[in-house]
Motif scaffolding. Structure first.
Motif, PDB file in Angstrom:
ATOM      1  N   VAL A  92       0.974  -1.036   0.057  1.00  0.00           N
ATOM      2  CA  VAL A  92       0.015  -0.092  -0.290  1.00  0.00           C
ATOM      3  C   VAL A  92       0.615   1.428   0.167  1.00  0.00           C
ATOM      4  O   VAL A  92       1.760   1.411   0.348  1.00  0.00           O
ATOM      5  CB  VAL A  92      -1.164  -0.180   1.364  1.00  0.00           C
ATOM      6  CG1 VAL A  92      -1.534   1.486   1.222  1.00  0.00           C
ATOM      7  CG2 VAL A  92      -1.952  -1.589   0.916  1.00  0.00           C
ATOM      8  N   PRO A  93       0.701   1.981  -0.754  1.00  0.00           N
ATOM      9  CA  PRO A  93       1.991   3.456  -1.307  1.00  0.00           C
ATOM     10  C   PRO A  93       1.607   3.527   0.348  1.00  0.00           C
ATOM     11  O   PRO A  93       0.301   4.289   0.655  1.00  0.00           O
ATOM     12  CB  PRO A  93       0.907   4.025  -2.098  1.00  0.00           C
ATOM     13  CG  PRO A  93      -0.338   3.546  -2.705  1.00  0.00           C
ATOM     14  CD  PRO A  93      -0.199   2.125  -2.318  1.00  0.00           C
ATOM     15  N   THR A  94       2.457   4.588   0.288  1.00  0.00           N
ATOM     16  CA  THR A  94       2.230   5.986   2.087  1.00  0.00           C
ATOM     17  C   THR A  94       2.020   6.689   1.062  1.00  0.00           C
ATOM     18  O   THR A  94       2.848   8.087   0.310  1.00  0.00           O
ATOM     19  CB  THR A  94       3.695   5.903   2.742  1.00  0.00           C
ATOM     20  OG1 THR A  94       4.890   5.726   1.573  1.00  0.00           O
ATOM     21  CG2 THR A  94       3.734   3.789   3.148  1.00  0.00           C
ATOM     22  N   PRO A  95       0.916   7.562   1.635  1.00  0.00           N
ATOM     23  CA  PRO A  95       0.555   9.452   1.451  1.00  0.00           C
ATOM     24  C   PRO A  95       1.757   9.816   1.695  1.00  0.00           C
ATOM     25  O   PRO A  95       2.624   9.538   2.352  1.00  0.00           O
ATOM     26  CB  PRO A  95      -0.212   9.520   2.307  1.00  0.00           C
ATOM     27  CG  PRO A  95      -0.531   8.608   2.933  1.00  0.00           C
ATOM     28  CD  PRO A  95       0.886   7.147   3.559  1.00  0.00           C
ATOM     29  N   LYS A  96       2.117  10.593   1.007  1.00  0.00           N
ATOM     30  CA  LYS A  96       2.672  12.506   0.553  1.00  0.00           C
ATOM     31  C   LYS A  96       2.325  13.191   1.167  1.00  0.00           C
ATOM     32  O   LYS A  96       1.571  13.615   1.913  1.00  0.00           O
ATOM     33  CB  LYS A  96       3.442  12.230  -0.355  1.00  0.00           C
ATOM     34  CG  LYS A  96       4.342  11.373  -1.072  1.00  0.00           C
ATOM     35  CD  LYS A  96       4.697  11.473  -2.044  1.00  0.00           C
ATOM     36  CE  LYS A  96       5.729   9.827  -2.637  1.00  0.00           C
ATOM     37  NZ  LYS A  96       6.262  10.493  -3.967  1.00  0.00           N
TER      38      LYS A  96
END
Length: 135
Positions: A131-135
């Motif tokens: 799951v991509p981490t929010p920036k």
């Protein structure tokens, strides 16, 4: 010299942190004493798995498979990211499974567990995408 060593160690740690999660290994590779490959080709691998009472196969995963019980036995399957399944297998039982996520398998019975596992190479286990981490 110490500075070069520190830089090397720092780069090594950064490289390890950036690697994707490690997938579970092949059961034959992690437990060669318990797993004997009987047949292998481009489509299937047939493995005879033997576990003495109390023996555990280390963390591994499977493509889709069919297994055939060669002896009455009791197994506990502990999924890395999920529940624990218990299985009471009778000689002659046949079970199909979709690809299995990383897990360990332990012989929880009092007799030697023996199954014939037919892995379907065309249906491999695929780890979920991170799951991509929010920036």
């Amino acid at each position: 010299m110490k500075r070069v060593t520190l830089i090397f160690l720092a780069l090594t740690v950064l490289a390890l942190i950036s690697l994707p999660p490690v997938m579970a290994q092949d059961m034959v590779a992690v437990a060669p004493g318990n797993c004997i490959v009987k047949v292998e080709n481009d489509h299937v691998r047939v493995v005879e798995v033997t576990l003495k009472p109390g023996d555990t196969l280390p963390l591994h995963s499977h493509p889709a498979f069919v297994f055939y019980g060669l002896a009455d036995c009791s197994l506990s399957v502990v999924h890395k990211d999920g529940p624990t399944d218990t299985m009471d297998i009778k000689t002659g039982d046949v079970v199909y499974s979709e690809p299995e996520a990383p897990h360990t398998t332990t012989n929880t019975g009092k007799t030697v567990a023996k199954v014939l596992l037919v892995e379907l190479k065309d249906m491999p286990y695929k780890a979920p995408a991170p799951v991509p981490t929010p920036k």
